[in-house]
Motif scaffolding. Structure first.
Motif, PDB file in Angstrom:
ATOM      1  N   MET A 138       0.913  -1.297   0.056  1.00  0.00           N
ATOM      2  CA  MET A 138       0.127  -0.046   0.020  1.00  0.00           C
ATOM      3  C   MET A 138       1.004   1.074  -0.020  1.00  0.00           C
ATOM      4  N   PRO A 139       0.378   2.319  -0.502  1.00  0.00           N
ATOM      5  CA  PRO A 139       1.344   3.737  -0.594  1.00  0.00           C
ATOM      6  C   PRO A 139       1.569   3.944   0.808  1.00  0.00           C
ATOM      7  N   LYS A 140       2.733   4.701   1.015  1.00  0.00           N
ATOM      8  CA  LYS A 140       3.067   5.122   2.463  1.00  0.00           C
ATOM      9  C   LYS A 140       2.336   6.257   2.772  1.00  0.00           C
ATOM     10  N   ASP A 141       2.097   7.199   1.787  1.00  0.00           N
ATOM     11  CA  ASP A 141       1.261   8.393   2.187  1.00  0.00           C
ATOM     12  C   ASP A 141       0.828   9.024   0.745  1.00  0.00           C
ATOM     13  N   GLY A 142      -0.433   9.767   0.507  1.00  0.00           N
ATOM     14  CA  GLY A 142      -0.638  10.432  -0.428  1.00  0.00           C
ATOM     15  C   GLY A 142      -1.103   9.884  -1.848  1.00  0.00           C
ATOM     16  N   LYS A 143      -1.213  10.300  -2.699  1.00  0.00           N
ATOM     17  CA  LYS A 143      -1.749   9.689  -3.824  1.00  0.00           C
ATOM     18  C   LYS A 143      -0.519   9.309  -4.843  1.00  0.00           C
ATOM     19  N   ILE A 144      -0.626   7.957  -5.475  1.00  0.00           N
ATOM     20  CA  ILE A 144       0.634   7.767  -6.436  1.00  0.00           C
ATOM     21  C   ILE A 144       0.209   7.979  -7.553  1.00  0.00           C
ATOM     22  N   SER A 145       1.271   8.707  -8.297  1.00  0.00           N
ATOM     23  CA  SER A 145       1.141   9.446  -9.647  1.00  0.00           C
ATOM     24  C   SER A 145       0.918   8.225 -10.544  1.00  0.00           C
ATOM     25  N   ASN A 146       0.454   8.597 -11.468  1.00  0.00           N
ATOM     26  CA  ASN A 146      -0.175   7.557 -12.811  1.00  0.00           C
ATOM     27  C   ASN A 146       1.256   7.050 -13.478  1.00  0.00           C
ATOM     28  N   SER A 147       2.245   7.906 -13.586  1.00  0.00           N
ATOM     29  CA  SER A 147       3.342   7.419 -14.070  1.00  0.00           C
ATOM     30  C   SER A 147       4.054   6.206 -13.439  1.00  0.00           C
ATOM     31  N   VAL A 148       4.148   6.364 -12.027  1.00  0.00           N
ATOM     32  CA  VAL A 148       4.494   5.103 -11.135  1.00  0.00           C
ATOM     33  C   VAL A 148       3.712   3.957 -11.307  1.00  0.00           C
ATOM     34  N   ILE A 149       2.271   4.208 -11.372  1.00  0.00           N
ATOM     35  CA  ILE A 149       1.319   3.067 -11.590  1.00  0.00           C
ATOM     36  C   ILE A 149       1.642   2.442 -12.972  1.00  0.00           C
ATOM     37  N   ARG A 150       2.014   3.033 -13.808  1.00  0.00           N
ATOM     38  CA  ARG A 150       2.090   2.559 -15.225  1.00  0.00           C
ATOM     39  C   ARG A 150       3.466   1.768 -15.112  1.00  0.00           C
ATOM     40  N   ARG A 151       4.226   2.140 -14.400  1.00  0.00           N
ATOM     41  CA  ARG A 151       5.641   1.105 -14.387  1.00  0.00           C
ATOM     42  C   ARG A 151       5.561   0.236 -13.496  1.00  0.00           C
ATOM     43  N   LEU A 152       4.565  -0.097 -12.673  1.00  0.00           N
ATOM     44  CA  LEU A 152       4.455  -1.323 -11.712  1.00  0.00           C
ATOM     45  C   LEU A 152       4.296  -2.557 -12.637  1.00  0.00           C
ATOM     46  N   PRO A 153       3.426  -2.554 -13.568  1.00  0.00           N
ATOM     47  CA  PRO A 153       3.560  -3.838 -14.488  1.00  0.00           C
ATOM     48  C   PRO A 153       4.729  -4.211 -15.074  1.00  0.00           C
ATOM     49  N   ARG A 154       5.597  -2.725 -15.560  1.00  0.00           N
ATOM     50  CA  ARG A 154       6.996  -3.287 -16.109  1.00  0.00           C
ATOM     51  C   ARG A 154       7.667  -4.071 -15.090  1.00  0.00           C
ATOM     52  N   TYR A 155       7.693  -3.605 -13.817  1.00  0.00           N
ATOM     53  CA  TYR A 155       8.639  -4.134 -12.701  1.00  0.00           C
ATOM     54  C   TYR A 155       8.009  -5.530 -12.616  1.00  0.00           C
ATOM     55  N   TYR A 156       6.969  -5.798 -12.485  1.00  0.00           N
ATOM     56  CA  TYR A 156       6.357  -7.212 -12.441  1.00  0.00           C
ATOM     57  C   TYR A 156       6.712  -7.927 -13.563  1.00  0.00           C
ATOM     58  N   ARG A 157       6.894  -7.760 -14.754  1.00  0.00           N
ATOM     59  CA  ARG A 157       6.948  -8.252 -16.042  1.00  0.00           C
ATOM     60  C   ARG A 157       8.774  -8.761 -15.798  1.00  0.00           C
ATOM     61  N   PHE A 158       9.437  -7.646 -15.657  1.00  0.00           N
ATOM     62  CA  PHE A 158      10.845  -7.913 -15.626  1.00  0.00           C
ATOM     63  C   PHE A 158      11.306  -8.906 -14.686  1.00  0.00           C
ATOM     64  N   LEU A 159      10.692  -8.744 -13.354  1.00  0.00           N
ATOM     65  CA  LEU A 159      11.323  -9.554 -12.355  1.00  0.00           C
ATOM     66  C   LEU A 159      10.769 -10.906 -12.580  1.00  0.00           C
ATOM     67  N   GLY A 160       9.752 -11.227 -13.083  1.00  0.00           N
ATOM     68  CA  GLY A 160       9.130 -12.693 -13.724  1.00  0.00           C
ATOM     69  C   GLY A 160      10.053 -13.003 -14.748  1.00  0.00           C
ATOM     70  N   GLU A 161      10.552 -12.381 -15.470  1.00  0.00           N
ATOM     71  CA  GLU A 161      11.747 -12.683 -16.420  1.00  0.00           C
ATOM     72  C   GLU A 161      13.099 -13.290 -15.533  1.00  0.00           C
ATOM     73  N   LEU A 162      13.304 -12.620 -14.728  1.00  0.00           N
ATOM     74  CA  LEU A 162      14.431 -12.861 -13.921  1.00  0.00           C
ATOM     75  C   LEU A 162      14.332 -14.027 -13.334  1.00  0.00           C
ATOM     76  N   GLN A 163      13.217 -14.335 -12.564  1.00  0.00           N
ATOM     77  CA  GLN A 163      12.860 -15.497 -12.017  1.00  0.00           C
ATOM     78  C   GLN A 163      12.693 -16.732 -13.015  1.00  0.00           C
ATOM     79  N   GLU A 164      12.593 -16.546 -14.098  1.00  0.00           N
ATOM     80  CA  GLU A 164      12.606 -17.554 -15.142  1.00  0.00           C
ATOM     81  C   GLU A 164      14.130 -17.715 -15.472  1.00  0.00           C
ATOM     82  N   GLU A 165      14.977 -16.855 -15.249  1.00  0.00           N
ATOM     83  CA  GLU A 165      16.522 -16.954 -15.665  1.00  0.00           C
ATOM     84  C   GLU A 165      17.234 -17.676 -14.403  1.00  0.00           C
ATOM     85  N   GLY A 166      16.294 -17.983 -13.332  1.00  0.00           N
ATOM     86  CA  GLY A 166      16.846 -18.502 -12.202  1.00  0.00           C
ATOM     87  C   GLY A 166      17.839 -17.456 -11.441  1.00  0.00           C
TER      88      GLY A 166
END
Length: 212
Positions: free
Chosen positions: A1-29
């Motif tokens: 959850m957010p620490k405080d305040g409203k999360i900017s849309n640019s940060v929200i749009r980067r979250l799926p990229r983090y999730y996808r890249f980290l998934g690829e790292l997992q697949e690479e071991g």
């Protein structure tokens, strides 16, 4: 959850990229990674990554970096991939079928529970693990199953009337491929819209190609 305040849309749009890249790292071991190494892969600065994650409390340890599986699980929890939002899809033409058949809904925190189309020739034809339903069953289906999200793969001219109906039926989230921009129509905080304009993306590529 957010620490405080409203999360900017640019940060929200980067979250799926983090999730996808980290998934690829997992697949690479790969089990751990520094913000510097992650920044090189994602073409972001290390400070940007730390700032983004600090919006949600911060993760990782100085001198160690990030545990890949733990960070991906944390980001998945922030996005809500474990929520399994019930979704319906309206419009089972070529685009609708492609979305229904080839998108891994469960990995995206959703479950496709119904597909509808107004073409009587498509009624009861198989699609995935279910069948395409006539649009005439939409109201009764929504009342019985209470989907939270609608995916719209319908003509532009049909979008406004259908969305008004779906809002009446309690749906508050729309993934909209109709080319009718829903945001001005449904801009309040209770209703969330993600408009997808494939032509806009292609035009952006054309501009970049012509001006590189």
């Amino acid at each position: 959850m957010p620490k405080d305040g409203k999360i900017s849309n640019s940060v929200i749009r980067r979250l799926p990229r983090y999730y996808r890249f980290l998934g690829e790292l997992q697949e690479e071991g790969i089990t751990k990674i520094s913000s510097g190494e992650l920044s090189q892969r994602m073409k972001l600065t290390a400070s940007q990554i730390r700032q983004d994650l600090n919006c949600f409390g911060g993760f990782g340890q100085q001198g160690y970096g990030y545990n890949v599986s733990e960070l991906r699980a944390e980001i998945g929890g922030i996005i809500g991939t474990d929520k399994r939002l019930n979704a319906i899809l309206v419009g089972a033409g070529n685009l609708g079928k492609a979305v229904a058949l080839h998108l891994n809904f469960e990995n995206c925190g959703c479950k496709l529970i119904g597909v509808f189309d107004s073409n009587p020739e498509l009624s009861n034809t198989p699609i995935g693990n279910g069948k395409i339903l006539s649009i005439s069953f939409l109201e009764s289906f929504c009342k019985a199953n209470k989907p939270q999200m609608a995916i719209l793969c319908i003509p532009k001219e049909s979008a406004k009337e259908l969305c008004d109906k779906l809002v009446e039926l309690g749906i508050r989230s729309f993934w909209n491929f109709s080319h009718f921009d829903l945001n001005p129509e449904y801009g309040d905080e209770d209703i969330v819209v993600e408009n997808v304009h494939l032509g806009d993306s292609l035009l952006t590529l054309a501009y970049k190609t012509n001006n590189r």
